[in-house]
Design a protein around this motif. Structure first.
Motif, PDB file in Angstrom:
ATOM      1  N   THR A   1       0.839  -1.200   0.000  1.00 46.61           N
ATOM      2  CA  THR A   1       0.000   0.000   0.000  1.00 46.61           C
ATOM      3  C   THR A   1       0.874   1.249   0.000  1.00 46.61           C
ATOM      4  O   THR A   1       0.657   2.183  -0.795  1.00 46.61           O
ATOM      5  CB  THR A   1      -0.931  -0.005   1.237  1.00 46.61           C
TER       6      THR A   1
ATOM      7  N   SER B   1       5.399  -6.557  -1.811  1.00 48.45           N
ATOM      8  CA  SER B   1       4.993  -6.726  -0.414  1.00 48.45           C
ATOM      9  C   SER B   1       5.486  -8.078   0.071  1.00 48.45           C
ATOM     10  O   SER B   1       5.401  -9.070  -0.661  1.00 48.45           O
ATOM     11  CB  SER B   1       3.468  -6.650  -0.320  1.00 48.45           C
TER      12      SER B   1
ATOM     13  N   LYS C   1       2.946 -11.570   1.059  1.00 48.30           N
ATOM     14  CA  LYS C   1       2.323 -12.448   0.049  1.00 48.30           C
ATOM     15  C   LYS C   1       3.258 -13.595  -0.324  1.00 48.30           C
ATOM     16  O   LYS C   1       2.883 -14.492  -1.065  1.00 48.30           O
ATOM     17  CB  LYS C   1       1.976 -11.658  -1.217  1.00 48.30           C
TER      18      LYS C   1
ATOM     19  N   ASP D   1       2.167  -2.608 -10.110  1.00 50.10           N
ATOM     20  CA  ASP D   1       1.973  -3.183  -8.789  1.00 50.10           C
ATOM     21  C   ASP D   1       2.188  -4.690  -8.939  1.00 50.10           C
ATOM     22  O   ASP D   1       1.339  -5.396  -9.491  1.00 50.10           O
ATOM     23  CB  ASP D   1       0.546  -2.840  -8.327  1.00 50.10           C
TER      24      ASP D   1
HETATM   25  C1  LIG Z   1      -2.376  -6.137  -5.860  1.00 49.25           C
HETATM   26  C2  LIG Z   1      -2.133  -5.633  -4.474  1.00 49.25           C
HETATM   27  N1  LIG Z   1      -1.541  -4.456  -4.306  1.00 49.25           N
HETATM   28  C3  LIG Z   1      -1.299  -3.948  -3.089  1.00 49.25           C
HETATM   29  C4  LIG Z   1      -1.660  -4.632  -1.962  1.00 49.25           C
HETATM   30  C5  LIG Z   1      -1.378  -4.029  -0.614  1.00 49.25           C
HETATM   31  O1  LIG Z   1      -0.263  -4.657  -0.013  1.00 49.25           O
HETATM   32  P1  LIG Z   1      -0.043  -4.533   1.570  1.00 49.25           P
HETATM   33  O2  LIG Z   1      -1.025  -5.464   2.198  1.00 49.25           O
HETATM   34  O3  LIG Z   1       1.376  -4.979   1.760  1.00 49.25           O
HETATM   35  O4  LIG Z   1      -0.246  -3.114   1.936  1.00 49.25           O
HETATM   36  C6  LIG Z   1      -2.294  -5.871  -2.087  1.00 49.25           C
HETATM   37  C7  LIG Z   1      -2.745  -6.609  -0.887  1.00 49.25           C
HETATM   38  O5  LIG Z   1      -3.627  -7.429  -0.929  1.00 49.25           O
HETATM   39  C8  LIG Z   1      -2.535  -6.397  -3.383  1.00 49.25           C
HETATM   40  O6  LIG Z   1      -3.143  -7.551  -3.559  1.00 49.25           O
END
Ligand SMILES: Cc1ncc(COP(=O)(O)O)c(C=O)c1O
Length: 393
Positions: free
Chosen positions: A72, A199, A202, A176
């Motif tokens: 995020t 991130s 995941k 992303d």
């Molecule tokens: C495609 C995508 N982008 C960004 C994020 C956000 O990542 P984080 O949970 O590390 O903030 C997610 C989380 O589910 C995601 O699936």
């Protein structure tokens, strides 16, 4: 009963090897990487080693990796940081209608601040058309942000093609890659990516840590000001243990990606085949070929995704829904809506996402339980219909 966890797109369990290499940095090796004494230097060395490992996963240089608090924040820094560095009022950003909320909401925030944003549509399989990207570019376009793979349906976007268009038109390209890095090949050069978000949680790393790749030479404005850490792009004392964990998770994912994604694809296909063979009213969402190997999104006509998830949970299986029931209304996911799936089908959307610990036995059990749950819910729904007391519609 141990839960069969099939929600790895939401998050993953931390790996033993990852936790093990994090623990010393929460205990004895607690130094601040900015300190110039021994404990500080040890922490600095650990952060820099992790940076190398993250960079290697995506074919970048270590100096191009900036640690953040997660995907995020990486998305926020990418979009707002470029908007502030490169654009004034009226500058233009291109994104898609199916991005993660951390991109969509940031774009809406930037609209409020005077930027123009084009939200490109997707087709019925959740794919952005590169021709639409090309058409949307104008003299004021400063940034294109299109996700590598969608987190709800797993569709992989034609990002290489989009990256090439961006490079040809001299527009910055952000992707992303939160759902793809460590799962499918991600190389910043092959994707012509100028910025890329990651991130750790995941890929069996800790929650609350991520990274942003920023190609050498690109200038970006920070959102957080303070102690000049991360070359001033993300101030604040580094989350050393989590950064170390992210580095280890990236290293392991890189080593195992090929064999693991092949194994998961076979299991995902088995799950899909077993369910479709027994349920006539179920439809698979997303692209048939260009899809994450471990993701299966399904819609079942006239049922509620949330009900399906709750019933599966009672059967000891964790998955997630593509719709939410909010006081007498059904909120359908923006992704499923943008794909043009009719509401009566969209409401009954669930996502299975497989991971390292899943076995063939898990998949067979999950498919069997799912078919039973659907049959039970259909009977219940018919009964409710006949009594005129259907919920949530
Ligand atoms: C495609 C995508 N982008 C960004 C994020 C956000 O990542 P984080 O949970 O590390 O903030 C997610 C989380 O589910 C995601 O699936």
């Amino acid at each position: 009963m141990k839960t069969i966890y099939l929600d790895h797109c939401a998050t993953t369990p931390i790996r033993g090897e990852v936790l093990e290499c994090m623990l010393p940095y929460l205990q004895d090796r607690f130094g601040n990487p900015s300190s110039i004494h021994g404990p500080g230097k040890a922490a600095r060395a650990a952060v820099e080693e992790a940076r190398e490992r993250v960079a290697r996963l995506i074919g970048a240089k270590a100096s191009e990796i900036y640690f953040t608090s997660g995907g995020t924040e990486a998305n926020n820094i990418a979009l707002q940081g470029i908007a502030m560095a490169c654009g004034g009022r009226g500058a233009h950003i291109i994104t898609s209608a199916i991005e993660h909320h951390s991109v969509l909401e940031t774009c809406r925030f930037l609209q409020g601040a005077g930027f123009r944003v084009t939200f490109l549509p997707v087709d019925g399989r959740g794919s952005v058309n590169p021709k639409d990207v090309r058409k949307a570019i104008n003299r004021k376009t400063i940034l294109i942000s299109i996700m590598h793979a969608n987190n709800e349906v797993g569709t992989l976007q034609p990002v290489e093609e989009i990256g090439k268009i961006a490079a040809e038109k001299e527009v910055l390209f952000h992707t992303d890659a939160v759902q793809t890095a460590g799962k499918v090949a991600v190389n910043v050069k092959a994707l012509c990516a100028d910025l890329l978000s990651l991130s750790a949680h995941k890929i069996c790393g800790p929650k609350g840590v991520g990274a942003l790749y920023v190609k050498e030479g690109i200038s970006i404005r920070p959102l957080i000001h303070g102690g000049h850490q991360e070359k001033n792009i993300r101030s604040g004392t580094e989350n050393v243990a989590s950064i170390v964990g992210m580095g280890k998770a990236c290293e392991l994912a890189m080593k195992e990606r090929g064999t693991e994604s092949e194994r998961l694809e076979k299991l995902r296909n088995l799950l899909q085949d077993l369910i479709l063979a027994s349920l006539s009213g179920a439809a698979v969402n997303g692209h048939a070929e260009n899809r994450l190997p471990h993701v299966l999104s399904l819609s079942v006509q006239d049922l509620m995704g949330e009900d399906m998830v709750r019933e599966m949970d009672k059967a000891g299986i964790a998955l997630s829904a593509g719709s939410a029931c909010t006081s007498n209304n059904v909120e359908i996911s923006h992704v499923i809506s943008a794909m043009g799936i009719p509401p009566e089908q969209a409401r009954g959307t669930v996502r299975f996402s497989l991971g390292r610990d899943n076995t063939r036995e898990h998949i067979e059990k999950a498919a069997h339980a799912f078919v039973q749950v659907i049959e039970r819910l259909k009977t219940l729904s018919e009964l409710e219909d006949s009594l005129g007391k259907r919920r949530c519609y």
